[in-house]
Design a protein around this motif. Structure first.
Motif, mmCIF file in Angstrom:
data_model
loop_
_atom_site.group_PDB
_atom_site.id
_atom_site.type_symbol
_atom_site.label_atom_id
_atom_site.label_comp_id
_atom_site.label_asym_id
_atom_site.label_seq_id
_atom_site.Cartn_x
_atom_site.Cartn_y
_atom_site.Cartn_z
ATOM 1 N N GLU A 101 -18.977 17.722 -44.998
ATOM 2 C CA GLU A 101 -17.886 16.763 -45.140
ATOM 3 C C GLU A 101 -18.031 16.029 -46.460
ATOM 4 O O GLU A 101 -19.101 15.523 -46.760
ATOM 5 C CB GLU A 101 -17.934 15.736 -43.993
ATOM 6 N N TYR A 104 -18.569 24.167 -44.835
ATOM 7 C CA TYR A 104 -17.961 23.510 -43.692
ATOM 8 C C TYR A 104 -18.106 24.385 -42.451
ATOM 9 O O TYR A 104 -18.469 23.910 -41.381
ATOM 10 C CB TYR A 104 -16.476 23.225 -43.952
ATOM 11 N N GLU A 115 -0.619 23.746 -41.213
ATOM 12 C CA GLU A 115 -1.424 24.925 -41.505
ATOM 13 C C GLU A 115 -0.686 26.228 -41.236
ATOM 14 O O GLU A 115 -0.915 27.223 -41.918
ATOM 15 C CB GLU A 115 -2.725 24.907 -40.684
ATOM 16 N N ARG A 172 -10.917 31.175 -42.134
ATOM 17 C CA ARG A 172 -11.469 29.873 -41.774
ATOM 18 C C ARG A 172 -11.876 29.822 -40.314
ATOM 19 O O ARG A 172 -12.927 29.298 -39.963
ATOM 20 C CB ARG A 172 -10.460 28.779 -42.075
ATOM 21 N N GLU A 173 -11.046 30.367 -39.441
ATOM 22 C CA GLU A 173 -11.366 30.278 -38.023
ATOM 23 C C GLU A 173 -12.501 31.223 -37.656
ATOM 24 O O GLU A 173 -13.331 30.917 -36.808
ATOM 25 C CB GLU A 173 -10.126 30.614 -37.166
ATOM 26 N N GLN A 214 -15.555 25.394 -48.184
ATOM 27 C CA GLN A 214 -15.094 25.956 -46.904
ATOM 28 C C GLN A 214 -16.248 26.663 -46.199
ATOM 29 O O GLN A 214 -16.412 26.563 -44.985
ATOM 30 C CB GLN A 214 -13.979 26.978 -47.157
ATOM 31 N N ASN A 268 -9.322 14.247 -43.147
ATOM 32 C CA ASN A 268 -10.217 14.779 -42.110
ATOM 33 C C ASN A 268 -9.562 14.773 -40.736
ATOM 34 O O ASN A 268 -10.153 14.336 -39.748
ATOM 35 C CB ASN A 268 -11.510 13.955 -42.036
ATOM 36 N N GLU A 309 -14.133 20.101 -50.664
ATOM 37 C CA GLU A 309 -13.987 20.727 -49.348
ATOM 38 C C GLU A 309 -13.024 21.886 -49.378
ATOM 39 O O GLU A 309 -13.122 22.802 -48.565
ATOM 40 C CB GLU A 309 -13.448 19.682 -48.356
ATOM 41 N N THR A 310 -12.037 21.840 -50.283
ATOM 42 C CA THR A 310 -11.031 22.890 -50.313
ATOM 43 C C THR A 310 -11.483 24.108 -51.118
ATOM 44 O O THR A 310 -10.821 25.134 -51.099
ATOM 45 C CB THR A 310 -9.708 22.378 -50.914
ATOM 46 N N TYR A 348 -7.423 17.837 -45.339
ATOM 47 C CA TYR A 348 -8.835 17.764 -45.695
ATOM 48 C C TYR A 348 -9.198 16.345 -46.109
ATOM 49 O O TYR A 348 -10.237 15.821 -45.711
ATOM 50 C CB TYR A 348 -9.150 18.699 -46.866
#
Lengths: 274, 117
Positions: A230, A224, B104, A11-12, A221, B76, A215-216, B73
């Motif tokens: 969003e 995003y 997380e 993700r990062e 992802q 947000n 979103e998950t 999520y």
């Protein structure tokens, strides 16, 4: 532990990987050296370490909302830089004239990933440093980092080759479109942070598109990371995003119009000066 | 002698002034605060009920020796809370429903839900 590490790293890294792949394609198209990007990765890593080390004093700024304000500021700076890149690319002469990329584009390409990597990387460094003392889970933790990094980098490499495979005429418009989407996405993320810090009013979401694209989910992802998708944007968030995008489209259209108006085969004075 | 149009302008601004002073205070005073503690990589409480359509301030206190990132999520929101520190996050107004959140860095154990009613 392994899966957790993989997910966090991917993700990062994903956002920075996508940004780097688009910028690398632009660098090559303009005949510039890739060391501008190498420099930005080094600078970004240094920035990430610095940010991670300073997380406590930074968090304490602005009444405890230092993280939100500093991050939002960095994201708006990225928006400005990418916007500047879009406008500078658009102001280039039509393809029939050879010209130099100018002095400002390489510096924008250096600075933008620097900021992005500092922000995303700092979270990674905090995560890694907080788990490092736990010796019992070292192996799966390190494996998770390696796997996660590989996945993130692979996706970036894939997008790079996908972009490069585009024919010459289509490459720049697609790259510019991606830049505008990424830049506008930054303003959406920044507005979320400001709402989190109560600097912007919070509101009920405009819509909930989770049923269409969660979103998950993996696709969610990915979207995003690349364009700040969003599922539940608030009116202010959507408004800022659309205004930011509209501004860039307007500016790009303006400089393209002015660039096309110049006669082909005639080099304008500022080209001779460089 | 102050001309008429200016008098009206002064009067109008004077009526706005108390509202401008009281307004933000009113909003600030009315925001409920809910405290969540992170201990042993778990959220206490893990199930929180709030009123729907209300802005709420979450005060998260990290009592662990390592940092945690509060993330959701659905809400947000995401914020790193260094070890031994506390941080505030504003959420809402939320429609009725359940909004899961997690830490997380320890997403298997650090889980919770905010129920808006």
């Amino acid at each position: 532990m392994l899966l957790n590490a993989v997910i966090i790293i991917v993700r990062e890294i994903l956002e920075a990987a996508m940004l780097l792949s688009v910028l690398l394609v632009i660098l090559e198209h303009l005949g510039l050296s890739a060391r501008w990007l190498k420099g930005s990765i080094i600078g970004g890593t240094a920035g990430a370490i610095g940010y991670a080390l300073a997380i406590v004093p930074i968090s304490g700024l602005f009444d405890g909302f230092g993280q939100e304000i500093v991050n939002a500021f960095m994201q708006m700076a990225i928006y400005g830089l990418l916007g500047g890149l879009v406008v500078t690319l658009g102001a280039r002469q039509p393809r029939s004239i050879r010209h130099s990329p100018g002095r400002i584009i390489p510096w924008i390409i250096l600075a933008t990933p620097c900021l992005a990597i500092s922000r995303e990387g700092s979270e990674l460094i905090i995560y890694i440093s907080s788990f490092w003392p736990e010796a019992t889970q070292h192996a799966s933790f390190i494996l998770g980092i390696i796997i996660g990094s590989s996945i993130g980098i692979s996706i970036g490499v894939l997008s790079y080759f996908a972009l490069r495979s585009l024919s010459g005429k289509r490459l720049m418009p697609v790259a510019v479109t991606l830049l505008i989407l990424m830049a506008s996405g930054m303003t959406s993320q920044a507005s979320l942070l400001l709402m989190q810090a109560d600097w912007l009013p919070t509101q009920m979401p405009l819509w909930n598109s989770t049923a269409w694209l969660d979103e998950t989910s993996v696709a969610g992802q990915f979207l995003y990371a690349t364009m700040s998708y969003e599922a539940t944007p608030t009116p202010i968030q959507a408004g800022i995003y659309l205004a930011a995008m509209g501004l860039l489209i307007l500016l790009y259209g303006l400089v393209r119009y002015r660039a096309r108006k110049r006669l082909p085969g005639v080099a304008p004075p500022r080209e001779i000066a460089t | 002698m102050i001309p008429l149009h200016r008098r009206w302008r002064i009067a109008f601004l004077l009526t706005l002034l108390p509202g401008a002073l009281v307004g933000p205070l009113w909003a600030w005073a009315a925001t409920p605060v809910i405290t969540i503690t992170i201990r042993d990589h778990l959220f206490y409480p893990s199930r929180i009920e709030i009123a729907a359509h209300t802005k709420v301030k979450l005060m998260i206190i990290n009592q662990d020796g390592s940092a945690e990132e509060f993330e959701s999520y659905e809400l947000n929101r995401e914020k790193v809370i260094p070890a031994g520190r506390k941080a505030a996050i504003f959420i809402g107004p939320l429609a009725s429903g359940a909004y899961p959140f997690f830490g997380e860095f320890h997403s298997k154990t650090a889980r919770g839900t905010i129920i808006a009613k």
